[in-house]
Design a protein around this motif. Sequence first.
Motif, PDB file in Angstrom:
ATOM      1  N   LYS A 103       0.893  -1.296   0.116  1.00 43.92           N
ATOM      2  CA  LYS A 103       0.062  -0.083  -0.033  1.00 43.92           C
ATOM      3  C   LYS A 103       0.806   1.392  -0.106  1.00 43.92           C
ATOM      4  O   LYS A 103       0.222   2.304  -0.391  1.00 43.92           O
ATOM      5  CB  LYS A 103      -0.855  -0.052   1.147  1.00 43.92           C
ATOM      6  CG  LYS A 103      -0.337   0.087   2.487  1.00 43.92           C
ATOM      7  CD  LYS A 103      -1.117   0.140   3.627  1.00 43.92           C
ATOM      8  CE  LYS A 103      -0.850   0.253   4.929  1.00 43.92           C
ATOM      9  NZ  LYS A 103      -1.464   0.240   6.198  1.00 43.92           N
TER      10      LYS A 103
ATOM     11  N   ASP B 203       1.864   1.353  -4.165  1.00 41.57           N
ATOM     12  CA  ASP B 203       0.633   1.306  -5.114  1.00 41.57           C
ATOM     13  C   ASP B 203      -0.389   2.261  -4.727  1.00 41.57           C
ATOM     14  O   ASP B 203      -0.751   1.938  -3.426  1.00 41.57           O
ATOM     15  CB  ASP B 203       0.071   0.030  -5.417  1.00 41.57           C
ATOM     16  CG  ASP B 203       1.005  -0.974  -6.097  1.00 41.57           C
ATOM     17  OD1 ASP B 203       1.779  -0.624  -6.912  1.00 41.57           O
ATOM     18  OD2 ASP B 203       1.042  -2.158  -5.499  1.00 41.57           O
TER      19      ASP B 203
ATOM     20  N   SER C  97      -4.184   4.594  -4.354  1.00 41.05           N
ATOM     21  CA  SER C  97      -5.397   4.081  -4.644  1.00 41.05           C
ATOM     22  C   SER C  97      -5.812   5.049  -5.731  1.00 41.05           C
ATOM     23  O   SER C  97      -5.072   6.020  -5.982  1.00 41.05           O
ATOM     24  CB  SER C  97      -5.923   4.689  -3.165  1.00 41.05           C
ATOM     25  OG  SER C  97      -5.880   5.938  -3.051  1.00 41.05           O
ATOM     26  N   PRO C  98      -7.084   4.742  -6.417  1.00 40.86           N
ATOM     27  CA  PRO C  98      -7.343   5.800  -7.435  1.00 40.86           C
ATOM     28  C   PRO C  98      -7.552   7.119  -6.901  1.00 40.86           C
ATOM     29  O   PRO C  98      -7.181   7.954  -7.799  1.00 40.86           O
ATOM     30  CB  PRO C  98      -8.661   5.165  -7.766  1.00 40.86           C
ATOM     31  CG  PRO C  98      -8.635   3.452  -7.458  1.00 40.86           C
ATOM     32  CD  PRO C  98      -7.541   3.664  -6.162  1.00 40.86           C
ATOM     33  N   GLU C  99      -8.154   7.487  -5.738  1.00 44.11           N
ATOM     34  CA  GLU C  99      -7.924   8.814  -5.115  1.00 44.11           C
ATOM     35  C   GLU C  99      -6.807   9.464  -5.200  1.00 44.11           C
ATOM     36  O   GLU C  99      -6.675  10.571  -5.512  1.00 44.11           O
ATOM     37  CB  GLU C  99      -8.945   8.656  -3.968  1.00 44.11           C
ATOM     38  CG  GLU C  99     -10.381   8.304  -3.992  1.00 44.11           C
ATOM     39  CD  GLU C  99     -10.314   6.642  -3.995  1.00 44.11           C
ATOM     40  OE1 GLU C  99     -11.309   6.002  -4.309  1.00 44.11           O
ATOM     41  OE2 GLU C  99      -9.325   5.978  -3.853  1.00 44.11           O
ATOM     42  N   ASP C 100      -5.643   8.778  -4.374  1.00 44.82           N
ATOM     43  CA  ASP C 100      -4.537   9.326  -4.264  1.00 44.82           C
ATOM     44  C   ASP C 100      -3.890   9.638  -5.686  1.00 44.82           C
ATOM     45  O   ASP C 100      -3.118  10.573  -5.855  1.00 44.82           O
ATOM     46  CB  ASP C 100      -3.725   8.414  -3.368  1.00 44.82           C
ATOM     47  CG  ASP C 100      -4.096   8.457  -2.012  1.00 44.82           C
ATOM     48  OD1 ASP C 100      -4.772   9.346  -1.563  1.00 44.82           O
ATOM     49  OD2 ASP C 100      -3.635   7.467  -1.293  1.00 44.82           O
ATOM     50  N   ASN C 101      -4.055   8.697  -6.674  1.00 43.01           N
ATOM     51  CA  ASN C 101      -3.412   8.772  -7.847  1.00 43.01           C
ATOM     52  C   ASN C 101      -3.902  10.047  -8.701  1.00 43.01           C
ATOM     53  O   ASN C 101      -3.201  10.661  -9.354  1.00 43.01           O
ATOM     54  CB  ASN C 101      -3.461   7.541  -8.810  1.00 43.01           C
ATOM     55  CG  ASN C 101      -2.520   7.564  -9.863  1.00 43.01           C
ATOM     56  OD1 ASN C 101      -1.371   7.489  -9.795  1.00 43.01           O
ATOM     57  ND2 ASN C 101      -3.553   7.596 -11.273  1.00 43.01           N
TER      58      ASN C 101
END
Length: 285
Positions: free
Chosen positions: A124, A127, A129-133
């Motif tokens: 974690k 990689d 998360s979609p929100e963090d990216n």
Amino acid sequence: MNIALERRRLLQWMGLTASIASAPAWAAKAAQSDSVWPQDSRVPGGVARLSLGPASTRPKFSYNDAPALVLGDMIEWTALIGIPLSTAPGEYTLPVEMDGQLRDKRLLVQDKKYVEQRLKVSPKTVDLSPEDNARYEREAAHLKTVMTSLSQPLPMAASLQMQVPVPGRRSSSFGLRRIFNGQARNPHSGMDIAAPTGTPVKAPLPGKVIDVGDYFFNGGTVWLDHGGGLLSMYCHLSQVNCKVGDMLQTGDAFCKVGATGRVTGPHLHWSVMLNRAMVDPALFI
């Protein structure tokens, strides 16, 4: 006495004296010291000092799709070129415009092996998360505009020796290549200096505050513009005591060390950028 010989010697001495007297102050100062900043280091992540010779006006020179910092005077111009870490070793031909004519300058970039570090960490932390990216991509687009800053006046050639922004142990050097769980990440683009949270950070050169923000990876961050495409960045700050547009002088405290963003402990991440290339801050100190 050989009058003709003595007269010739006198004229040579007068010519030398006149050239020294007419030289700019920064050139006289440089002549008194064997050290110049930034240091010449023609490797990926380094800075090349290219002598361009005399010209009646400042030569025009671009590198890495950005104008290079050209300093000096009509007697001797020098281009300071930031070499991106991604640059492949080899010889490059660079066009420079001098007094309206194009000339070629050659730059030989030598290889340099930076330290490599392999780490195994929780997935974690590698990689996003979609929100963090999505947040990272928004911030990256904004920072890209900050990095293109190009302002006047240009810095003084005799004043490019930087003051270390905070006292402390260098905990990570420029160019360190980290591999997390077998996945390569971008090389370290600055110098990390370990210091307690709350330690004042001081400006290494005169500069203008051009960006203040709180970013996903970098945490509390300030960017300074020193002129001519020479920028510096300060990350993981616990406190920011400046705002965009503020003008700082060397030694002015403008923020404090912290542990914000993606870090494991308090320290200052300090980056230096020249013609849009991150370069080793150690070359300036």
